[in-house]
Design a protein around this motif. Structure first.
Motif, PDB file in Angstrom:
ATOM      1  N   GLY A 138      16.757 -10.654  -8.677  1.00 21.38           N
ATOM      2  CA  GLY A 138      15.530 -10.364  -9.402  1.00 21.38           C
ATOM      3  C   GLY A 138      15.175  -8.898  -9.397  1.00 21.38           C
ATOM      4  N   ALA A 139      14.393  -8.496 -10.404  1.00 25.75           N
ATOM      5  CA  ALA A 139      13.965  -7.111 -10.544  1.00 25.75           C
ATOM      6  C   ALA A 139      12.639  -6.890  -9.830  1.00 25.75           C
ATOM      7  CB  ALA A 139      13.812  -6.754 -12.026  1.00 25.75           C
ATOM      8  N   LYS A 140      12.391  -5.644  -9.444  1.00 27.39           N
ATOM      9  CA  LYS A 140      11.151  -5.297  -8.758  1.00 27.39           C
ATOM     10  C   LYS A 140      10.035  -4.912  -9.718  1.00 27.39           C
ATOM     11  CE  LYS A 140      13.438  -3.873  -4.485  1.00 27.39           C
ATOM     12  NZ  LYS A 140      13.044  -5.102  -3.760  1.00 27.39           N
ATOM     13  N   ARG A 145      12.290 -10.738 -17.970  1.00 26.89           N
ATOM     14  CA  ARG A 145      12.507 -11.839 -18.906  1.00 26.89           C
ATOM     15  C   ARG A 145      13.792 -12.587 -18.582  1.00 26.89           C
ATOM     16  NH1 ARG A 145      11.017  -9.050 -24.796  1.00 26.89           N
ATOM     17  NH2 ARG A 145       8.862  -8.482 -24.267  1.00 26.89           N
ATOM     18  N   ASN A 146      13.828 -13.846 -18.968  1.00 29.41           N
ATOM     19  CA  ASN A 146      15.033 -14.673 -18.886  1.00 29.41           C
ATOM     20  C   ASN A 146      15.531 -14.867 -17.458  1.00 29.41           C
ATOM     21  OD1 ASN A 146      15.150 -14.868 -21.757  1.00 29.41           O
ATOM     22  ND2 ASN A 146      16.126 -12.855 -21.828  1.00 29.41           N
ATOM     23  N   ALA A 147      14.630 -14.779 -16.477  1.00 28.21           N
ATOM     24  CA  ALA A 147      15.060 -14.959 -15.094  1.00 28.21           C
ATOM     25  C   ALA A 147      15.664 -16.340 -14.873  1.00 28.21           C
ATOM     26  CB  ALA A 147      13.882 -14.744 -14.150  1.00 28.21           C
ATOM     27  N   ALA A 148      15.063 -17.362 -15.471  1.00 27.01           N
ATOM     28  CA  ALA A 148      15.564 -18.723 -15.275  1.00 27.01           C
ATOM     29  C   ALA A 148      16.969 -18.893 -15.836  1.00 27.01           C
ATOM     30  CB  ALA A 148      14.609 -19.726 -15.936  1.00 27.01           C
ATOM     31  N   ARG A 149      17.339 -18.077 -16.804  1.00 28.61           N
ATOM     32  CA  ARG A 149      18.677 -18.152 -17.378  1.00 28.61           C
ATOM     33  C   ARG A 149      19.702 -17.394 -16.543  1.00 28.61           C
ATOM     34  NH1 ARG A 149      19.613 -15.245 -22.943  1.00 28.61           N
ATOM     35  NH2 ARG A 149      17.656 -16.335 -23.393  1.00 28.61           N
ATOM     36  N   HIS A 150      19.297 -16.236 -15.998  1.00 25.32           N
ATOM     37  CA  HIS A 150      20.270 -15.359 -15.350  1.00 25.32           C
ATOM     38  C   HIS A 150      20.361 -15.517 -13.833  1.00 25.32           C
ATOM     39  CE1 HIS A 150      20.857 -13.464 -19.168  1.00 25.32           C
ATOM     40  NE2 HIS A 150      19.623 -12.984 -19.224  1.00 25.32           N
ATOM     41  N   THR A 178       9.722 -14.161  -9.056  1.00 27.92           N
ATOM     42  CA  THR A 178       9.377 -15.573  -8.985  1.00 27.92           C
ATOM     43  C   THR A 178       7.969 -15.848  -9.487  1.00 27.92           C
ATOM     44  OG1 THR A 178      10.644 -15.479  -6.910  1.00 27.92           O
ATOM     45  CG2 THR A 178       9.597 -17.564  -7.442  1.00 27.92           C
ATOM     46  N   PHE A 179       7.178 -14.806  -9.633  1.00 25.50           N
ATOM     47  CA  PHE A 179       5.772 -14.949  -9.993  1.00 25.50           C
ATOM     48  C   PHE A 179       5.453 -14.153 -11.251  1.00 25.50           C
ATOM     49  CE2 PHE A 179       6.416 -14.794  -5.389  1.00 25.50           C
ATOM     50  CZ  PHE A 179       6.134 -16.109  -5.081  1.00 25.50           C
ATOM     51  N   ASP A 180       4.403 -14.571 -11.941  1.00 26.46           N
ATOM     52  CA  ASP A 180       3.951 -13.783 -13.075  1.00 26.46           C
ATOM     53  C   ASP A 180       3.047 -12.653 -12.576  1.00 26.46           C
ATOM     54  OD1 ASP A 180       1.350 -14.785 -12.668  1.00 26.46           O
ATOM     55  OD2 ASP A 180       1.512 -16.263 -14.269  1.00 26.46           O
ATOM     56  N   GLY A 183       0.376 -13.470 -10.143  1.00 22.68           N
ATOM     57  CA  GLY A 183       0.745 -14.066  -8.868  1.00 22.68           C
ATOM     58  C   GLY A 183       1.008 -15.552  -8.926  1.00 22.68           C
ATOM     59  N   ARG A 184       0.999 -16.145 -10.128  1.00 22.97           N
ATOM     60  CA  ARG A 184       1.280 -17.567 -10.249  1.00 22.97           C
ATOM     61  C   ARG A 184       2.786 -17.824 -10.221  1.00 22.97           C
ATOM     62  NH1 ARG A 184      -3.041 -17.301 -14.662  1.00 22.97           N
ATOM     63  NH2 ARG A 184      -1.275 -16.444 -15.814  1.00 22.97           N
ATOM     64  N   VAL A 185       3.179 -18.906  -9.574  1.00 23.22           N
ATOM     65  CA  VAL A 185       4.595 -19.272  -9.494  1.00 23.22           C
ATOM     66  C   VAL A 185       5.132 -19.581 -10.881  1.00 23.22           C
ATOM     67  CG1 VAL A 185       6.250 -20.919  -8.551  1.00 23.22           C
ATOM     68  CG2 VAL A 185       4.303 -20.197  -7.164  1.00 23.22           C
ATOM     69  N   ARG A 186       6.362 -19.127 -11.128  1.00 28.20           N
ATOM     70  CA  ARG A 186       7.057 -19.467 -12.374  1.00 28.20           C
ATOM     71  C   ARG A 186       7.969 -20.663 -12.075  1.00 28.20           C
ATOM     72  NH1 ARG A 186       9.767 -13.922 -14.262  1.00 28.20           N
ATOM     73  NH2 ARG A 186      10.265 -15.188 -16.110  1.00 28.20           N
ATOM     74  N   PRO A 187       7.499 -21.888 -12.315  1.00 23.38           N
ATOM     75  CA  PRO A 187       8.281 -23.070 -11.926  1.00 23.38           C
ATOM     76  C   PRO A 187       9.654 -23.134 -12.568  1.00 23.38           C
ATOM     77  CG  PRO A 187       6.022 -23.679 -12.453  1.00 23.38           C
ATOM     78  CD  PRO A 187       6.196 -22.263 -12.902  1.00 23.38           C
ATOM     79  N   ASP A 188       9.794 -22.634 -13.794  1.00 26.75           N
ATOM     80  CA  ASP A 188      11.096 -22.700 -14.450  1.00 26.75           C
ATOM     81  C   ASP A 188      12.135 -21.887 -13.682  1.00 26.75           C
ATOM     82  OD1 ASP A 188       9.673 -20.343 -15.182  1.00 26.75           O
ATOM     83  OD2 ASP A 188      10.960 -20.045 -16.923  1.00 26.75           O
ATOM     84  N   VAL A 189      11.728 -20.732 -13.152  1.00 29.02           N
ATOM     85  CA  VAL A 189      12.647 -19.899 -12.366  1.00 29.02           C
ATOM     86  C   VAL A 189      13.023 -20.605 -11.066  1.00 29.02           C
ATOM     87  CG1 VAL A 189      12.950 -17.681 -11.217  1.00 29.02           C
ATOM     88  CG2 VAL A 189      11.688 -17.800 -13.375  1.00 29.02           C
ATOM     89  N   VAL A 190      12.015 -21.115 -10.375  1.00 30.03           N
ATOM     90  CA  VAL A 190      12.250 -21.788  -9.100  1.00 30.03           C
ATOM     91  C   VAL A 190      13.177 -22.980  -9.275  1.00 30.03           C
ATOM     92  CG1 VAL A 190      11.147 -23.118  -7.252  1.00 30.03           C
ATOM     93  CG2 VAL A 190      10.058 -21.034  -8.118  1.00 30.03           C
ATOM     94  N   GLU A 191      12.890 -23.830 -10.240  1.00 27.48           N
ATOM     95  CA  GLU A 191      13.675 -25.049 -10.420  1.00 27.48           C
ATOM     96  C   GLU A 191      15.106 -24.740 -10.870  1.00 27.48           C
ATOM     97  OE1 GLU A 191      12.605 -27.720  -9.254  1.00 27.48           O
ATOM     98  OE2 GLU A 191      10.449 -27.332  -9.125  1.00 27.48           O
ATOM     99  N   ALA A 192      15.280 -23.694 -11.667  1.00 32.62           N
ATOM    100  CA  ALA A 192      16.625 -23.330 -12.115  1.00 32.62           C
ATOM    101  C   ALA A 192      17.477 -22.869 -10.941  1.00 32.62           C
ATOM    102  CB  ALA A 192      16.544 -22.230 -13.172  1.00 32.62           C
TER     103      ALA A 192
END
Length: 261
Positions: A138-140, A145-150, A178-180, A183-192
């Motif tokens: 992940g980037a700092k 974008r497209n974290a769940a894909r990559h 992992t967060f927007d 500070g909210r969790v991005r569930p699509d990233v976590v689950e992927a």
């Protein structure tokens, strides 16, 4: 002092742990502060990351690492310092120094300098010869974008190269990766990521209490949590055990299941 045992709490792994890891971030704590925290919370800390490049300028690093070793807490050199060393052609010198001073873990990341995936794989393979490697993805910067894909493919590549665990980027702020930005969790990233690697191979950087509670509710008390502030170690343990309102429902569910078994 003997700790109480009158509450029905969910099962919790004990050290040495392979799951339920608590990974803390040290922003420059002195030896007295380190000793004080370890006296009360060493049993709840598995990995102690010396963040950013603080290890390079801390004149009391040696005594601090000795304290950690005495309390069976693994010291980890943060990935930013290794990235900078790699960019300057000094990765080998950095790794040699880290081993000499007493680090047992090394974080390999590519969130600060331009590093290709093959270059990251090579650095993981080299570091894994002498250390337990945590590979961060992940980037700092916010808005990735497209974290769940990559991320899943990078996680699998890192593990294949020799990393013990992968770490999902969240930074100290809890507003990237992992967060927007709120500070909210991005569930699509976590689950992927979990679908690709299994939850037990991932440390989720989660510096905020609400984020930590989300992961405990989603994956249970033995989820691996990272970038926990030193002052929050006992607080995180209470979240895991359902001793805070944020996760008390976990305790009720586990207790009822135990009664019905």
């Amino acid at each position: 002092m003997t700790l109480p045992a009158f509450l029905g709490l969910p099962p919790r792994s004990v050290k040495p742990r392979s799951v339920g890891v608590t990974h803390v971030i040290d922003q420059g704590a002195g030896t007295a502060a380190t000793a004080d925290l370890l006296a009360s919370a060493a049993g709840h800390i598995d990995i102690w990351k010396v963040g950013w490049g603080t290890a390079y300028v801390d004149s009391a690093l040696g005594p601090k690492l000795a304290l950690l070793d005495a309390h069976d807490v693994a010291a980890c050199l943060g990935g930013t310092m290794l990235e900078i060393a790699w960019a300057q052609g000094a990765a080998e010198a950095c790794l040699e120094w880290a081993g000499e001073v007493g680090f047992r873990y090394i974080e390999v990341s590519r969130g600060t300098v331009a590093m290709s995936l093959p270059e990251k794989r090579a650095l993981i393979r080299r570091a894994a010869r002498d250390f337990t490697v945590l590979a961060e993805v992940g980037a700092k910067s916010p808005g990735e974008r497209n974290a769940a894909r990559h991320w899943p493919s990078e996680c699998l590549s890192d593990l294949d190269a020799g990393a013990r665990l992968v770490v999902t980027e969240g930074r100290q702020s809890g507003t990237v990766g992992t967060f927007d930005e709120s500070g909210r969790v991005r569930p699509d990233v976590v689950e992927a990521v979990v679908a690709a690697t299994g939850v037990e191979r991932v440390i989720f950087e989660a510096p905020r209490a609400a984020q930590q509670a989300w992961f405990v509710r989603r994956f249970g008390p033995d989820v691996n949590l990272g970038n926990v502030a030193l002052a929050d170690v006992l607080s995180v343990e209470t979240l895991r055990l359902g001793l805070r309102s944020d996760t008390a429902a976990v305790t009720r569910r586990e207790h009822l299941e135990a009664e019905l078994a």
